[in-house]
Design an enzyme around this catalytic site. Structure first.
Site, PDB file in Angstrom:
ATOM      1  N   LYS A 142      -1.336  -9.467   2.781  1.00 49.89           N
ATOM      2  CA  LYS A 142      -0.616  -9.024   3.987  1.00 49.89           C
ATOM      3  C   LYS A 142      -1.496  -8.029   4.719  1.00 49.89           C
ATOM      4  CE  LYS A 142       3.157  -6.084   3.807  1.00 49.89           C
ATOM      5  NZ  LYS A 142       2.690  -4.908   4.570  1.00 49.89           N
TER       6      LYS A 142
ATOM      7  N   ASP B  92      -1.081  -6.112  -0.223  1.00 50.84           N
ATOM      8  CA  ASP B  92      -1.501  -5.467   1.030  1.00 50.84           C
ATOM      9  C   ASP B  92      -3.006  -5.249   1.051  1.00 50.84           C
ATOM     10  OD1 ASP B  92       0.549  -5.044   2.834  1.00 50.84           O
ATOM     11  OD2 ASP B  92       1.241  -3.202   1.859  1.00 50.84           O
TER      12      ASP B  92
ATOM     13  N   GLU C  22       9.071  -4.376  10.602  1.00 51.48           N
ATOM     14  CA  GLU C  22       9.493  -3.077  10.064  1.00 51.48           C
ATOM     15  C   GLU C  22      10.040  -2.180  11.159  1.00 51.48           C
ATOM     16  OE1 GLU C  22       6.756  -1.161   7.393  1.00 51.48           O
ATOM     17  OE2 GLU C  22       7.958   0.672   7.302  1.00 51.48           O
TER      18      GLU C  22
ATOM     19  N   ASP D 239       0.844  -1.203   0.000  1.00 50.77           N
ATOM     20  CA  ASP D 239       0.000   0.000   0.000  1.00 50.77           C
ATOM     21  C   ASP D 239       0.879   1.253   0.000  1.00 50.77           C
ATOM     22  OD1 ASP D 239       0.911  -0.210   2.580  1.00 50.77           O
ATOM     23  OD2 ASP D 239      -1.052  -0.027   3.540  1.00 50.77           O
ATOM     24  N   SER D 240       2.215   1.058  -0.006  1.00 55.36           N
ATOM     25  CA  SER D 240       3.135   2.175  -0.253  1.00 55.36           C
ATOM     26  C   SER D 240       2.905   2.753  -1.647  1.00 55.36           C
ATOM     27  CB  SER D 240       4.591   1.715  -0.101  1.00 55.36           C
ATOM     28  OG  SER D 240       4.819   0.531  -0.841  1.00 55.36           O
TER      29      SER D 240
ATOM     30  N   GLU E 225      -1.627  -5.500   8.543  1.00 57.57           N
ATOM     31  CA  GLU E 225      -0.836  -4.953   9.656  1.00 57.57           C
ATOM     32  C   GLU E 225      -1.502  -5.241  10.997  1.00 57.57           C
ATOM     33  OE1 GLU E 225      -0.128  -0.764   8.966  1.00 57.57           O
ATOM     34  OE2 GLU E 225       0.805  -1.141   7.009  1.00 57.57           O
TER      35      GLU E 225
HETATM   36  O1  KIV Z   1       3.578  -1.132   1.655  1.00 62.59           O
HETATM   37  C1  KIV Z   1       4.758  -1.513   1.703  1.00 62.59           C
HETATM   38  O2  KIV Z   1       5.587  -1.213   0.835  1.00 62.59           O
HETATM   39  C2  KIV Z   1       5.156  -2.357   2.832  1.00 62.59           C
HETATM   40  C3  KIV Z   1       6.616  -2.664   2.984  1.00 62.59           C
HETATM   41  C4  KIV Z   1       7.325  -1.479   3.503  1.00 62.59           C
HETATM   42  C5  KIV Z   1       6.845  -3.849   3.825  1.00 62.59           C
HETATM   43  O3  KIV Z   1       4.339  -2.750   3.597  1.00 62.59           O
END
Ligand code: KIV
Length: 271
Positions: free
Chosen positions: A120, A90, A189, A51-52, A122
């Site tokens: 994934k 994510d 992280e 989600d980055s 959090e």
């Molecule tokens: O969204 C992302 O890029 C991440 C990584 C930093 C692990 O969750």
């Protein structure tokens, strides 16, 4: 390393075997078809549609604004480029925090509409019910502990997490809970390297570190950071392998001056 049709696809089982034989896992983020294809052909083990994307693709300050529909668009593009590696997506902020049914419904959309292999999310104890429900539906889940950017307004800063004893203990407990719930891996992280080492050796499943030292079972970086596309983000943990921003600026300037001076196209570049 070149990849041909006989090369077997990486699965969550492969990652477990890699941990067992002490082979490190290399993971990168990707958000589109072309980069995914290059990274896959280069031999990357796991691509994370992070989600980055909210930051590096859309220019938002945090990961909070990105939507499930937008994640699905990025993920389906990545899957089309990824022939061998495992693709993890994510679950974005707002797509799973409500309750475990919402988490499962968001996961089902990702799996059906993108062709990705895992999700994934959090958090630890607070998302455990959702993790269990998703895994019961047959979808592999990667956990994410330590600095969890979707909670940035709770933390207030992006500094190192779990330096204090209480937070470190909670993180270890969360890691155990996620493993017991059936997660196939956990991202750690921005936590102290010694804590990441303790967690990595105490778990059977592989840990993937970002800013968590060298004792994790694998590493992940955001592609824009490691390729030097982003210029302003230079945390201590980042190793920049290329200065793509400089290279692109140089190429674009050359193109502009060729066009302005009438040097492009030349006789061989026209019909
Ligand atoms: O969204 C992302 O890029 C991440 C990584 C930093 C692990 O969750």
């Amino acid at each position: 390393m070149s990849v041909n049709k006989e090369t077997r696809r990486i699965t969550t089982h492969t990652l477990q075997q890699m941990k067992s034989r002490g082979e490190k896992i290399a993971m990168l983020t990707a958000y589109d078809y072309s980069f995914a294809k290059t990274f896959d052909a280069a031999g990357i083990d796991v691509l994370l549609v992070g989600d980055s994307a909210s930051n590096v693709m859309a220019g938002h300050e945090t990961t909070l604004p990105i939507t499930l529909d937008q994640m699905i668009y990025h993920a389906s593009s990545v899957v089309r480029g990824a022939g061998r590696c495992l693709v993890v997506v994510d679950l974005p902020f707002g797509a799973y925090q409500g309750n475990s049914k919402e988490a499962l419904m968001s996961t089902i959309r990702i799996m059906k509409e993108t062709g990705a292999h895992a999700v994934k999310l959090e958090g630890g104890a607070e998302v455990l019910e959702s993790v269990k429900r998703i895994i019961s539906a047959g979808v592999p889940v990667m956990g994410h502990l330590g600095l969890t950017p979707q909670s940035i307004y709770k933390f207030g800063t992006y500094t190192v997490r779990a330096k204090e004893e209480t937070e470190a203990e909670k993180l270890q407990q969360d890691a155990r809970l996620l493993e017991e719930a059936g997660c196939f891996s956990i991202v750690l992280e921005k936590i102290p390297a010694s804590l990441a080492q303790t967690v990595s050796t105490s778990l059977q499943i592989p840990t993937i570190g970002i800013g968590a030292g060298n004792h994790c079972d694998g590493q992940v970086l955001v592609m824009h950071d490691m390729l030097g596309i982003t210029t302003e983000f230079k945390p201590r943990f980042l190793r920049q392998y290329l200065n793509l921003n400089d290279m692109m600026t140089h190429a674009v300037r050359n193109y502009i001056s060729d066009v302005k001076e009438g040097n492009f196209p030349n006789e061989n570049e026209q019909y």
